[in-house]
Design an enzyme around this catalytic site. Structure first.
Site, PDB file in Angstrom:
ATOM      1  CB  SER A 144     -18.656 -14.724  45.480  1.00 42.93           C
ATOM      2  OG  SER A 144     -19.302 -13.656  44.817  1.00 42.93           O
TER       3      SER A 144
ATOM      4  CG  ASN B 147     -28.364  -6.331  48.442  1.00 45.61           C
ATOM      5  OD1 ASN B 147     -27.250  -6.690  48.053  1.00 45.61           O
ATOM      6  ND2 ASN B 147     -28.532  -5.365  49.319  1.00 45.61           N
TER       7      ASN B 147
ATOM      8  CB  THR C   9     -33.584 -55.633  65.637  1.00 44.67           C
ATOM      9  OG1 THR C   9     -33.460 -56.819  66.424  1.00 44.67           O
ATOM     10  CG2 THR C   9     -34.868 -55.724  64.809  1.00 44.67           C
ATOM     11  CG  HIS C  10     -30.652 -54.533  68.821  1.00 42.94           C
ATOM     12  ND1 HIS C  10     -30.710 -53.417  69.604  1.00 42.94           N
ATOM     13  CD2 HIS C  10     -31.916 -55.067  68.841  1.00 42.94           C
ATOM     14  CE1 HIS C  10     -31.935 -53.279  70.114  1.00 42.94           C
ATOM     15  NE2 HIS C  10     -32.686 -54.263  69.648  1.00 42.94           N
TER      16      HIS C  10
ATOM     17  CB  SER D 197      -5.595 -52.898  47.291  1.00 41.09           C
ATOM     18  OG  SER D 197      -4.334 -52.702  47.897  1.00 41.09           O
TER      19      SER D 197
ATOM     20  CE  LYS E 261      -9.302 -55.513  50.743  1.00 39.62           C
ATOM     21  NZ  LYS E 261      -8.780 -54.349  51.494  1.00 39.62           N
TER      22      LYS E 261
ATOM     23  CG  ASN F 216     -10.910 -52.286  48.729  1.00 38.85           C
ATOM     24  OD1 ASN F 216     -11.035 -53.312  49.399  1.00 38.85           O
ATOM     25  ND2 ASN F 216      -9.741 -51.738  48.467  1.00 38.85           N
TER      26      ASN F 216
ATOM     27  CE1 TYR G   1     -26.514 -10.121  50.155  1.00 40.62           C
ATOM     28  CE2 TYR G   1     -25.157  -8.245  50.782  1.00 40.62           C
ATOM     29  CZ  TYR G   1     -25.280  -9.506  50.215  1.00 40.62           C
ATOM     30  OH  TYR G   1     -24.181 -10.142  49.726  1.00 40.62           O
TER      31      TYR G   1
ATOM     32  CD  GLN H 278     -19.680 -13.147  48.336  1.00 39.01           C
ATOM     33  OE1 GLN H 278     -20.067 -12.154  47.747  1.00 39.01           O
ATOM     34  NE2 GLN H 278     -18.405 -13.339  48.643  1.00 39.01           N
TER      35      GLN H 278
ATOM     36  CE  LYS I 150     -24.487 -16.211  45.835  1.00 37.80           C
ATOM     37  NZ  LYS I 150     -24.382 -15.692  47.219  1.00 37.80           N
TER      38      LYS I 150
HETATM   39  N1  ARG Z   1     -21.879 -11.684  45.675  1.00 37.14           N
HETATM   40  C1  ARG Z   1     -22.882 -11.132  46.519  1.00 37.14           C
HETATM   41  C2  ARG Z   1     -23.612 -12.255  47.256  1.00 37.14           C
HETATM   42  O1  ARG Z   1     -23.486 -13.334  46.873  1.00 37.14           O
HETATM   43  C3  ARG Z   1     -23.863 -10.353  45.724  1.00 37.14           C
HETATM   44  C4  ARG Z   1     -24.592  -9.306  46.497  1.00 37.14           C
HETATM   45  C5  ARG Z   1     -23.666  -8.222  46.874  1.00 37.14           C
HETATM   46  N2  ARG Z   1     -24.394  -7.166  47.479  1.00 37.14           N
HETATM   47  C6  ARG Z   1     -23.794  -6.196  48.144  1.00 37.14           C
HETATM   48  N3  ARG Z   1     -24.539  -5.310  48.683  1.00 37.14           N
HETATM   49  N4  ARG Z   1     -22.483  -6.159  48.285  1.00 37.14           N
HETATM   50  O2  ARG Z   1     -24.291 -12.041  48.217  1.00 37.14           O
END
Ligand code: ARG
Length: 486
Positions: free
Chosen positions: A41, A128, A173-174, A295, A301, A303, A335, A340, A343
Site C-alpha cells: 500500500s 493495527n 421550480t421544475h 475546443s 467554443k 466551454n 483488524y 487497508q 485509504k
Molecule cells: N498497510 C496496513 C493497512 O493499511 C497496515 C496494517 C497492517 N496490519 C497487519 N496486521 N497486516 O491496514
C-alpha cells in the site's frame, strides 16, 4: 508469463538483509512477488509519513516515560525519526522492495539509523493501532484544510452576491420560471449548503478525535504503556476505551467520505447550474478565460469544463463512499487486512474535493453576469401571477379563489387576448394597482418575508451569513492537535 519466474521469489526464500519482512522470524520462505504486488500500500499510504512519524515519536516518548526505553534509547530513536522526516521532506528517502507500507518503511529506516535501539520502536505497538492513529491524524489535518477551503468558497459567493446589488433573475421550480429572485439570494443559497458541509466536517473532526495508540494488535499489552499520555502528546481529545473497537473502527473514514460525497453533490449542483447558465440558451454568465476551455476543432467554443467536471466527478465521490461501506460491512472484530482499503477512497475524495473547490471558487469569483439577459428572463409578465393573487388576498379574498382569478387571466393572456398587464387593468378587482405589479423589476421587491428572495430580506440574510462565516472560522481555529512533526 513464466510461472517459474513468478514463484522464484518465494522459493529463493530469504530476502536480502535490507528487505526482511516484519514477520520473518516465523517464516522460512520469503514473500512471493505476486503477494507483494497485491498487498503493498506504499504507493498511496506514503502520504501519511508525517503522521506516522508524529505517532512514532509520541509512542517513543510514552515508552520512555514508563521505563521501557532508557533516556539514550529514547533520544536515539527520536533523532532517527527526525532524520527520516528530513529525508521524506527532501524526497531523498530510499524505499526498498520489502517496504510494504509507510509504517514498515519508516521502522526499517529508523533501525538502520539508530541501530539496536531502533528495534525497540515497535514495543507494545502493532501496525493495527499505528495505522489507525496515523489515519486519524491525517484526517485532522486534511479535513480541516477542506473546511477552510469551503469557507473561502462561501466568501467568494458572498463577494459576488454583494457585487450583484439588486440584480435579479428568474427563480425556477421544475426548471420552469417561477418567481423573480435576487441573484445575491441565489448565490448565497449555495453558500448556506456549504455552511452545513463545514459544520459536518467539524462534527466529524470532533468525533474522530480519539487516539487508538496503545490498542496494540487488538487486545492492548502486558507492558505498562500509557495510552492516555500518548493521546495527550498527539493532541487527541481522549484515548480509546476498547482496544478491539480502536483498531477496527473506520466510522470516521466512512463519515469523512460521506461528508466529502455530499460536498461533491453540492458542487455538482452548482456545476449543473453553471453549465446551463453559460449556455447560449440561458446566456446568464460569462466565464473568465482562465476558467473556461476551448475546443480543439470548433473555433467558436468556450466551454464550462470546471462546472462539468464538478458534476461528473461527484459520481466517483459517491462511489468511494459506497465502496468503503461495502468493504466494512462484513468485517468481524478486530483488524482485518480489508481495512487497508479505507485509504484510497479517502485520499481520492479529499484530493478531488480540494481540487474542485479551488477551481469552482476561481470560476465563480471571476465570472461576469449578463444582467440584462437575466433580468429580461425574469421580467416575463406571467412571473407576477403570484403577486397578483397575493394582492387579492390582501383585499380579503381566499387564496384558492384568488389563484383561480389570476389563473384565468394568465390563460387569456396565453390565448392571445392581450397582455397580462392590460387584462389585469381591465379587471375591477385588480385595476391599475394590480397592473403595476406586472411591470419589470417590481416582483422581486415584493419578496419581503424572512429569508425571502427580495432586497429587504436580504440585508438580514447577509448579516446572518457573515455571522456563519465568523463562527465557522472560530470553530476551525479551535480544532486542536493538528500536528506537523514535533
Ligand atoms: N498497510 C496496513 C493497512 O493499511 C497496515 C496494517 C497492517 N496490519 C497487519 N496486521 N497486516 O491496514
Amino acid at each position: 508469463m513464466d510461472l517459474d519466474d513468478e514463484h522464484k521469489f518465494a522459493r529463493d526464500g530469504e530476502l536480502p538483509a535490507k528487505a526482511k519482512t516484519l514477520w520473518h522470524g516465523r517464516f522460512t520462505g520469503g514473500p512471493s512477488e505476486s503477494l507483494m504486488a497485491y498487498t503493498v500500500s506504499l504507493s498511496y499510504d506514503q502520504r501519511m509519513w508525517r503522521d506516522d512519524i508524529a505517532g512514532s515519536k509520541a509512542h517513543v516518548r510514552g515508552l520512555a516515560r514508563v521505563g521501557l526505553l532508557t533516556e539514550d534509547e529514547r533520544n536515539d530513536i527520536l533523532s532517527a525519526l527526525d532524520q527520516v522526516a528530513v529525508e521524506m521532506e527532501s524526497a531523498t528517502f530510499e524505499f526498498v522492495a520489502s517496504d510494504e507500507d509507510i509504517h514498515t518503511a519508516i521502522e526499517r529506516r529508523v533501525t538502520e539509523i539508530a541501530g539496536p535501539a531502533g528495534g525497540k520502536l515497535h514495543t507494545a505497538r502493532s501496525r493495527n493501532d499505528q495505522v489507525a492513529t496515523d489515519l486519524r491524524l491525517w484526517c485532522k489535518r486534511e479535513l480541516k484544510d477542506v473546511a477552510i477551503r469551503l469557507v473561502e468558497m462561501q466568501e467568494a459567493l458572498l463577494e459576488q452576491a454583494l457585487g450583484a446589488g439588486d440584480t435579479y433573475l428568474p427563480g425556477y421550480t421544475h426548471l420552469q420560471r417561477a418567481q423573480p429572485v435576487l441573484l445575491s439570494h441565489h448565490l448565497m443559497a449555495h453558500g448556506w449548503a456549504l455552511g452545513r458541509d463545514v459544520s459536518r466536517l467539524i462534527d466529524t473532526l470532533h468525533r474522530l478525535d480519539v487516539s487508538p495508540l496503545g490498542a496494540g494488535a487488538l487486545a492492548g499489552s502486558s507492558l505498562p504503556i500509557d495510552p492516555v499520555g500518548t493521546a495527550a502528546d498527539l493532541g487527541f481529545a481522549k484515548a480509546f476505551d476498547n482496544s478491539l473497537d480502536a483498531v477496527s473502527d473506520r466510522d470516521f473514514v466512512a463519515e469523512a467520505v460521506f461528508d466529502l460525497a455530499l460536498i461533491g453533490i453540492h458542487l455538482s449542483r452548482i456545476g449543473e447550474e453553471w453549465v446551463l447558465w453559460t449556455s447560449g440558451e440561458f446566456g446568464f454568465v460569462k466565464l473568465d478565460d482562465g476558467y473556461a476551455t476551448g475546443s480543439s476543432m470548433l473555433p467558436q467554443k468556450k466551454n464550462p469544463d470546471i462546472a462539468e467536471l464538478a458534476r461528473g466527478k461527484s459520481g466517483r465521490l459517491i462511489g468511494n463512499l459506497t465502496g468503503l461501506l461495502a468493504t466494512l460491512k462484513g468485517l468481524p472484530m478486530a483488524y482485518n487486512r480489508d481495512l487497508q482499503e479505507d485509504k484510497e477512497p479517502l485520499f481520492d475524495s479529499v484530493e478531488q474535493v480540494t481540487l474542485a473547490v479551488a477551481a469552482l471558487t476561481g470560476m465563480i469569483a471571476t465570472a461576469t453576469f449578463n444582467v440584462d439577459v437575466m433580468q429580461a428572463a425574469a421580467d416575463e409578465e406571467t412571473m407576477a401571477a403570484t403577486d397578483l393573487a397575493e394582492f387579492l388576498v390582501r383585499g380579503g379574498m381566499p387564496f384558492r379563489e384568488a389563484h383561480a382569478v389570476v389563473g384565468a387571466h394568465v390563460q387569456a393572456c396565453i390565448a392571445g387576448e392581450g397582455s397580462l398587464a392590460d387584462l389585469v387593468r381591465a379587471d375591477p378587482l385588480l385595476g391599475e394597482d394590480g397592473a403595476a405589479l406586472v411591470a419589470p423589476g417590481v416582483g422581486v421587491k415584493m419578496r419581503t418575508s424572512r429569508g425571502a428572495a427580495g432586497p429587504a430580506a436580504r440585508e438580514e440574510q447577509v448579516g446572518s451569513y457573515r455571522t456563519m462565516l465568523e463562527n465557522e472560522m472560530i470553530e476551525i481555529r479551535s480544532l486542536t492537535g493538528v500536528t506537523g512533526v514535533n
